[in-house]
Motif scaffolding. Structure first.
Motif, mmCIF file in Angstrom:
data_model
loop_
_atom_site.group_PDB
_atom_site.id
_atom_site.type_symbol
_atom_site.label_atom_id
_atom_site.label_comp_id
_atom_site.label_asym_id
_atom_site.label_seq_id
_atom_site.Cartn_x
_atom_site.Cartn_y
_atom_site.Cartn_z
ATOM 1 N N ALA A 235 0.784 -1.262 -0.061
ATOM 2 C CA ALA A 235 -0.040 0.070 0.031
ATOM 3 C C ALA A 235 0.911 1.127 -0.124
ATOM 4 C CB ALA A 235 -0.867 0.147 1.308
ATOM 5 N N PRO A 236 0.773 2.224 -0.966
ATOM 6 C CA PRO A 236 1.428 3.516 -1.045
ATOM 7 C C PRO A 236 1.356 4.029 0.326
ATOM 8 C CG PRO A 236 0.188 3.239 -2.966
ATOM 9 C CD PRO A 236 -0.373 2.082 -1.963
ATOM 10 N N THR A 237 2.422 4.957 0.642
ATOM 11 C CA THR A 237 2.485 5.486 2.043
ATOM 12 C C THR A 237 2.748 6.926 1.709
ATOM 13 O OG1 THR A 237 4.804 4.999 2.213
ATOM 14 C CG2 THR A 237 3.659 3.813 3.313
ATOM 15 N N SER A 238 2.612 7.364 0.513
ATOM 16 C CA SER A 238 2.912 8.838 0.298
ATOM 17 C C SER A 238 1.790 8.991 -1.142
ATOM 18 C CB SER A 238 4.236 9.257 -0.084
ATOM 19 O OG SER A 238 4.828 8.376 -1.181
ATOM 20 N N PRO A 239 1.317 10.045 -1.231
ATOM 21 C CA PRO A 239 0.598 10.506 -2.646
ATOM 22 C C PRO A 239 1.285 10.484 -3.997
ATOM 23 C CG PRO A 239 0.968 12.338 -1.362
ATOM 24 C CD PRO A 239 1.439 11.403 -0.414
ATOM 25 N N ALA B 221 9.558 9.029 -4.754
ATOM 26 C CA ALA B 221 9.355 9.145 -6.075
ATOM 27 C C ALA B 221 7.921 9.517 -6.137
ATOM 28 C CB ALA B 221 9.695 7.763 -6.760
ATOM 29 N N ARG B 222 7.117 9.029 -5.311
ATOM 30 C CA ARG B 222 5.645 9.257 -5.655
ATOM 31 C C ARG B 222 5.218 10.739 -5.441
ATOM 32 N NH1 ARG B 222 2.077 5.285 -6.055
ATOM 33 N NH2 ARG B 222 0.464 6.283 -4.692
ATOM 34 N N SER B 223 5.940 11.188 -4.131
ATOM 35 C CA SER B 223 5.330 12.593 -3.708
ATOM 36 C C SER B 223 6.109 13.560 -4.140
ATOM 37 C CB SER B 223 5.547 12.537 -2.231
ATOM 38 O OG SER B 223 6.885 12.324 -1.559
ATOM 39 N N ARG B 224 7.480 13.619 -4.409
ATOM 40 C CA ARG B 224 8.490 14.554 -4.751
ATOM 41 C C ARG B 224 8.809 14.762 -6.535
ATOM 42 N NH1 ARG B 224 13.015 15.291 -0.870
ATOM 43 N NH2 ARG B 224 11.608 15.779 0.472
ATOM 44 N N LEU C 179 13.320 8.793 -11.600
ATOM 45 C CA LEU C 179 13.670 7.814 -10.696
ATOM 46 C C LEU C 179 14.918 8.116 -10.019
ATOM 47 C CD1 LEU C 179 13.273 4.879 -9.296
ATOM 48 C CD2 LEU C 179 14.018 3.866 -11.447
ATOM 49 N N ALA C 180 15.946 8.351 -10.890
ATOM 50 C CA ALA C 180 17.361 8.565 -10.430
ATOM 51 C C ALA C 180 17.198 9.955 -9.256
ATOM 52 C CB ALA C 180 18.085 9.092 -11.780
ATOM 53 N N GLY C 181 16.479 10.769 -9.677
ATOM 54 C CA GLY C 181 16.358 11.737 -8.557
ATOM 55 C C GLY C 181 15.844 11.327 -7.189
ATOM 56 N N ALA C 182 15.014 10.392 -7.165
ATOM 57 C CA ALA C 182 14.512 9.921 -5.864
ATOM 58 C C ALA C 182 15.472 9.155 -5.217
ATOM 59 C CB ALA C 182 13.201 9.123 -6.096
ATOM 60 N N LEU C 183 16.270 8.155 -6.126
ATOM 61 C CA LEU C 183 17.319 7.349 -5.448
ATOM 62 C C LEU C 183 18.450 7.922 -4.983
ATOM 63 C CD1 LEU C 183 17.132 4.627 -8.409
ATOM 64 C CD2 LEU C 183 16.440 4.323 -6.055
#
Length: 407
Positions: free
Chosen positions: A30-34, A351-354, A396-400
């Motif tokens: 379940a996603p924990t961020s929007p 990745a999801r929220s930012r 994706l690279a930004g999030a990682l």
């Protein structure tokens, strides 16, 4: 006049006891961020619009619906096993006969039917580790005990480890496997491993359920034949979702006569049959010269290109680089991060929220150690155009590489 015992309490529970007691299934988490509104998701398991045979499907549907006699016939009840022309095409591809094929509403429907036919409550189901987690939802309906077989560096489980466990008393009813481009790894189970597991299935009385939806999508390496339908301990589950499109809800099961007969009986008390109109559309596309094979060739080229785009870009942007388990075929890439300080779960939230994308952390594909991401993630490369895939990869690279994803 019938009388009733009024001392019996009124039931106030809404769900049946089986449903109420069902163990939660982790799935993809379940996603924990929007998720940002303009997100380009890297979870997808569907073909992209640029590789779907849209024109072929449109022509087939138009021809069938503009002919009143054909349309009238296709809107009536059909047969539970499926229309014979479609079963014949499938049988030819599977190397069997049409009477050993059932048309289903996709692969998961086929797996559910096979599970109902083969499993009793509490039976043991053997699965690869890692594997496709949504299959566990089907097995949970039978309170199945799950045993895992670790997938080794050659792309498959160790059959001698399985042999030892069977000799020690392990008695599975089903061995569930995705042999070509193992979901999520993208590796292929070697031919020798398949042959040995068939020997063990015949000796110890379990059934191999080969869920093989990516088998047509090899773009590197040598083809490996599926588990052989010449064995009565082998059942194939497959689908057109990864080639013609998941919205058609069209797939099949191929297997021994006793299993096929039971599946047809089960459909009589469930959905009765797959849409006759959809079956006819699919058949017409399949019978159009080079429509299916041409679609598959286009998809293979696109997925080979996109998988390399993704890996090369991440390898450039993520410190420590990334290592794919395999780039042989299918629609996913399994990546191990060179920097084990990256918190994959935290990166997913970011990745999801930012950053405006999404992916699946590696832990969701492992039955054991559910809190261990193992520095791995699965990325879908099939559903986005090359340009959108590059944008999503940069996100994706930004999030990682975000400082908040560091442990």
């Amino acid at each position: 006049m019938t009388t009733f015992d009024l001392s019996i309490p009124v039931r106030d529970d809404l769900l049946a006891s089986r449903a109420a007691a069902r163990r939660p299934i982790r799935g993809f988490g379940a996603p924990t961020s929007p998720l940002l509104p303009d997100a380009l998701r890297l979870q997808g398991g569907a073909p992209g619009a640029d590789v779907l045979p849209l024109a072929h499907i449109a022509r087939a549907a138009r021809a069938l619906t503009e002919d009143p006699a054909s349309l009238e016939e296709l809107l009536q009840y059909s047969v539970g096993q499926g229309r014979e022309p479609l079963r014949r095409w499938i049988a030819e591809r599977e190397g069997t006969t049409a009477d050993r094929v059932v048309v289903t509403n996709g692969a998961l429907h086929g797996l559910a039917l096979v599970s109902r036919a083969l499993l009793d409550d509490g039976d043991t189901v053997l699965v690869d580790d890692p594997t496709y987690p949504l299959a566990f939802r089907t097995f949970a309906d039978f309170d199945a005990e799950i045993e895992t077989l670790p997938v080794g560096p050659d792309g498959g489980p160790d059959p001698e480890d399985l042999a030892a466990r069977l000799e020690a008393g392990l008695r599975p009813r089903i061995y569930y496997t995705v042999p070509d481009f193992v979901n999520p790894l993208g590796t292929t189970v070697p031919a020798a491993t398949r042959a040995r597991i068939v020997e063990l299935a015949e000796r110890y009385g379990f059934t191999i359920v080969s869920d093989n939806p990516y088998s047509q999508l090899r773009y590197a390496g040598e083809h490996v034949p599926d588990y052989p339908l010449t064995s009565d301990r082998v059942v194939h589950v497959n689908t057109f979702s990864k080639t013609l499109g998941p919205g058609l809800r069209s797939g099949w099961v191929a297997g021994p006569p006793r299993v096929i007969e039971e599946l047809v009986q089960l459909r009589g008390s469930t959905d009765q049959h797959t849409s006759g109109l959809v079956q006819a559309v699919v058949t017409r596309v399949l019978e159009t010269p080079d429509a299916f094979d041409g679609t598959v060739r286009t998809a293979r080229a696109a997925y080979a290109r996109r998988s390399r785009l993704l890996v090369d870009r991440l390898d450039e942007l993520v410190p420590g680089g990334v290592e794919p388990a395999a780039l042989e075929g299918g629609i996913f890439v399994w990546l191990r991060l060179g920097d084990d300080r990256i918190d994959v779960s935290a990166a997913r939230d970011l990745a999801r929220s930012r950053y405006g994308t999404d992916f699946v952390p590696g832990r969701f594909f492992h039955r054991g150690r559910p809190d261990d991401d193992r520095s791995a993630l699965r990325v879908g490369i099939s559903h986005l155009s090359d340009a959108d895939l590059l944008t999503a990869t940069d996100r994706l690279a930004g999030a990682l590489t975000d400082p908040e994803a560091r442990t």
